[in-house]
Design an enzyme around this catalytic site. Sequence first.
Site, PDB file in Angstrom:
ATOM      1  N   HIS A  19       0.840  -1.192   0.000  1.00 19.38           N
ATOM      2  CA  HIS A  19       0.000   0.000   0.000  1.00 19.38           C
ATOM      3  C   HIS A  19       0.876   1.243   0.000  1.00 19.38           C
ATOM      4  CE1 HIS A  19       0.988   0.142   4.240  1.00 19.38           C
ATOM      5  NE2 HIS A  19       0.350  -0.983   4.485  1.00 19.38           N
TER       6      HIS A  19
HETATM    7  P1  TYD Z   1      -2.237  -3.732   7.318  1.00 15.15           P
HETATM    8  O1  TYD Z   1      -2.196  -2.290   6.922  1.00 15.15           O
HETATM    9  O2  TYD Z   1      -2.800  -4.695   6.319  1.00 15.15           O
HETATM   10  O3  TYD Z   1      -0.773  -4.217   7.741  1.00 15.15           O
HETATM   11  P2  TYD Z   1       0.587  -4.208   6.874  1.00 15.15           P
HETATM   12  O4  TYD Z   1       0.852  -2.767   6.526  1.00 15.15           O
HETATM   13  O5  TYD Z   1       1.616  -4.764   7.746  1.00 15.15           O
HETATM   14  O6  TYD Z   1       0.398  -5.046   5.686  1.00 15.15           O
HETATM   15  O7  TYD Z   1      -3.021  -3.824   8.692  1.00 15.15           O
HETATM   16  C1  TYD Z   1      -3.565  -5.034   9.182  1.00 15.15           C
HETATM   17  C2  TYD Z   1      -4.895  -4.745   9.853  1.00 15.15           C
HETATM   18  O8  TYD Z   1      -4.720  -3.936  11.001  1.00 15.15           O
HETATM   19  C3  TYD Z   1      -5.858  -4.003   8.949  1.00 15.15           C
HETATM   20  O9  TYD Z   1      -7.147  -4.549   9.143  1.00 15.15           O
HETATM   21  C4  TYD Z   1      -5.826  -2.593   9.438  1.00 15.15           C
HETATM   22  C5  TYD Z   1      -5.471  -2.746  10.904  1.00 15.15           C
HETATM   23  N1  TYD Z   1      -4.655  -1.630  11.426  1.00 15.15           N
HETATM   24  C6  TYD Z   1      -5.181  -0.789  12.402  1.00 15.15           C
HETATM   25  O10 TYD Z   1      -6.337  -0.912  12.822  1.00 15.15           O
HETATM   26  N2  TYD Z   1      -4.385   0.214  12.891  1.00 15.15           N
HETATM   27  C7  TYD Z   1      -3.116   0.407  12.463  1.00 15.15           C
HETATM   28  O11 TYD Z   1      -2.419   1.343  12.934  1.00 15.15           O
HETATM   29  C8  TYD Z   1      -2.583  -0.474  11.441  1.00 15.15           C
HETATM   30  C9  TYD Z   1      -1.191  -0.303  10.931  1.00 15.15           C
HETATM   31  C10 TYD Z   1      -3.396  -1.479  10.969  1.00 15.15           C
END
Ligand code: TYD
Length: 137
Positions: free
Chosen positions: A52
């Site tokens: 992302h």
């Molecule tokens: P995600 O952004 O997919 O993690 P990564 O960047 O490691 O791939 O986040 C995983 C899940 O956690 C997603 O459902 C969003 C949630 N999340 C939060 O609620 N707060 C946060 O600060 C972060 C980073 C993720």
Amino acid sequence: MKFVGAQMLEFPEVGDERGKMVIVEGELDIPFDIKRVFYIYGSDADVVRGQHANRKSEFVLINVAGTSKVKVLDGKGNEAIFVLNRPHTGVYLPKMIWKDMYDFSEDSVLLCLSSEHYDAAEYIRNYDEFLQEINNK
Ligand code: TYD
């Protein structure tokens, strides 16, 4: 210190016979005030996370234990791979950069510092949409 684009950072480390300490101060060692901290562990070696870009958030990623890699794409044809393998180094990721985190070691604990509170709406999770926003600016 000047922060231009994604780059490795080295943090002050103090050590004595009691062990080591790494110090990261918002707006001093990194270019933003820290509003959010999260950490990622237990990811298998074949997992790719991230995938992302963020319209607002800047990040600093530090492997406080173990190792991982971070690949960034700027949407203009440039890419770079950063290896996180020492607790006193990290990578600074500006906003609007596509990122993948991968190659996690079994003991990897990836500490993520962010300039913003969590807001799902500022995440771009579709690469084509990212390219469109970058190139329409
Ligand atoms: P995600 O952004 O997919 O993690 P990564 O960047 O490691 O791939 O986040 C995983 C899940 O956690 C997603 O459902 C969003 C949630 N999340 C939060 O609620 N707060 C946060 O600060 C972060 C980073 C993720």
